[in-house]
Design an enzyme around this catalytic site. Sequence first.
Site, mmCIF file in Angstrom:
data_model
loop_
_atom_site.group_PDB
_atom_site.id
_atom_site.type_symbol
_atom_site.label_atom_id
_atom_site.label_comp_id
_atom_site.label_asym_id
_atom_site.label_seq_id
_atom_site.Cartn_x
_atom_site.Cartn_y
_atom_site.Cartn_z
ATOM 1 N N ASP A 287 3.866 0.767 8.620
ATOM 2 C CA ASP A 287 4.423 2.270 7.594
ATOM 3 C C ASP A 287 3.705 1.483 6.177
ATOM 4 O OD1 ASP A 287 5.506 3.311 5.235
ATOM 5 O OD2 ASP A 287 7.336 2.068 5.759
ATOM 6 N N GLU A 319 4.713 5.348 -3.112
ATOM 7 C CA GLU A 319 5.588 5.042 -2.512
ATOM 8 C C GLU A 319 6.757 4.568 -2.103
ATOM 9 O OE1 GLU A 319 7.328 7.207 0.925
ATOM 10 O OE2 GLU A 319 6.797 5.088 0.884
ATOM 11 N N ASP A 348 2.458 9.917 7.437
ATOM 12 C CA ASP A 348 3.500 8.309 6.838
ATOM 13 C C ASP A 348 3.884 7.829 8.203
ATOM 14 O OD1 ASP A 348 4.823 6.265 5.823
ATOM 15 O OD2 ASP A 348 5.989 7.642 3.793
ATOM 16 N N HIS A 442 10.652 -1.886 7.165
ATOM 17 C CA HIS A 442 10.228 -2.086 6.229
ATOM 18 C C HIS A 442 10.969 -3.832 6.002
ATOM 19 C CE1 HIS A 442 10.754 1.630 3.027
ATOM 20 N NE2 HIS A 442 9.644 1.736 4.134
HETATM 21 ZN ZN ZN Z 1 6.261 4.984 4.621
#
Ligand code: ZN
Length: 502
Positions: A287, A319, A348, A442
């Site tokens: 990501d 983003e 993405d 993340h």
């Molecule tokens: Zn992303």
Amino acid sequence: MRSAALSLGLISGISAFRIPLSQALEQLPLADARKELVSSSGLQDQIHASNLLDRAKVLYGLAEQAIDEYNHPTRVIGSKGHLATLDYIYSTIVGLGDYYDVTNQSFPAVSGNVYESRLVLGHEVPVSARPMGLTPATKNKQPVYGQLILVSNQGCDVADYPSDLAGAIALIKRGTCPFGTKSELAGKAGALAAVVYNNEPGEMSGTLGTPSPNHVATFGLSDTDAAPFVHKLKHGKKVDSIAYIDATVDTIHTTNIIAQTKGGNPENCVMLGGHSDSVTEGPGINDDGSGTLTLLEIATQLTKYSINNCVRFAWWAAEEEGLLGSDYYVSVLSEEENLKIRLFMDYDMLASPNFAYQVYNATNAVNPVGSEELRDLYTEFYVSHGLNFSYIPFDGRSDYDGFIRNGIPGGGIATGAEGVKTEEEQMMYGGVAGDWYDPCYHQLCDNLGNLNATAWEINSKLVAHTVATYALSFEGFPARTGTNSNAMELEKRKYHGPKLLM
Ligand SMILES: [Zn+2]
Ligand SMILES: *[C@@H]1O[C@H](CO)[C@@H](O)[C@H](O)[C@H]1NC(C)=O
Ligand SMILES: *[C@@H]1O[C@H](CO)[C@@H](O)[C@H](O)[C@H]1NC(C)=O
Ligand SMILES: *[C@@H]1O[C@H](CO)[C@@H](O)[C@H](O)[C@H]1NC(C)=O
Ligand SMILES: *[C@@H]1O[C@H](CO)[C@@H](O)[C@H](O)[C@H]1NC(C)=O
């Protein structure tokens, strides 16, 4: 005689031909006129997982440049890891010669950092308490003490905020209006901090969105952690509370990189983008290292071909802060420039380890016309390759949002983030039911081990297919009709970026 004359003629013919041909070529607007016209199969054949994985190793090395400052690899905006990513993208494109015009687009981006936080309600420290994105700190970056006060309804109206909120901590139900509005109204009512609790099962981490001077330090809380306190407050009991957030919200400048082919009709552009930045927590190799590098590889391979329509690549920044780079890009387009973009394709996360082949369900009923034709091009590809696919909501979580809000057809594919793979999907794609599609979404472990090369290669071939198809022709693809969007439909969206807004 005859044959001698012939060979002489041939030789002089060649030498005479050489000079005018090269002169003639210099006069042509398209420097690539001698190249073969792009084809989907030709461009797809240039895509190899090994090239993508080599680029991923480079990218991870760039993320490591941030270790000095962050103690771990990251490509968050403002970090050396992100600056190095921008240099890598820029120098790769420039290194391809004169096939592209490359531009940097600098823009202001708000960037939030939470260093420490704590919420105590009564004698409990609720485990689900999460500071919201872009939250300000509590006063003087110190703990604040106050009564927990329940706000009426969903806290979307000034009248919902009782007068005894001054010097207290507001407890507000999620729903109807954005978190940012609730935080602002709590701040205006004199609250020291705010806690928004979920109105559906589960934890909740959101963002306050665009900063306001009236925002107060704000947490998100799960429904179950909030329930006993809501109950107590409704029965007139008191709940002494402590809130503490040490955070900063800064405005920095960061950069979108745009590369447009010199060849192809510039009035008719195929546009595609991925985001160059990661979250603070990790290096962001899936990501959106995966999308970023797919675009870079396709931009590289495309230079072998000539094209009929212009192709424009974008690497968006910020983003992760709420689609700031792509929003900025679309917001400064003149109407004339806007109308040159025939469609925007968002890439993405293309290589999630526990992947599904996800296609945004971008229909013409609620999106600019053409979105659905693009959606169908993706699904036809999976079907023709004997692969399964799943539709996922086209709900504003990535960089397509600014485009469809301004009349530009959009769509894209993905392989999944923090969603949980179902049993049915395990049968469709393999992998592990019950786990996230990207178990490192993340997080620090979004590293070189967080890629599925099979999915990445297939999806990159699909991206090549879309680029080649539209670079050749927009026949049968709807013409642009204007720059308006279905505003009523867009108002209902809970996302504008990866984090919940309401
Ligand atoms: Zn992303
Ligand atoms: C554009 O940005 C890249 C990445 O930061 C940088 O390397 C390059 O020098 C910039 N180019 C121009 C013309 O400013
Ligand atoms: C796709 O979106 C349309 C509305 O635009 C909806 O009617 C349809 O049910 C959706 N399909 C799936 C599979 O989610
Ligand atoms: C597609 O999904 C079905 C189950 O719905 C499964 O039987 C089939 O093997 C899957 N196809 C591929 C190529 O994985
Ligand atoms: C990628 O996914 C496929 C299908 O689920 C699986 O067979 C393969 O082992 C995975 N590869 C990696 C590197 O995880």
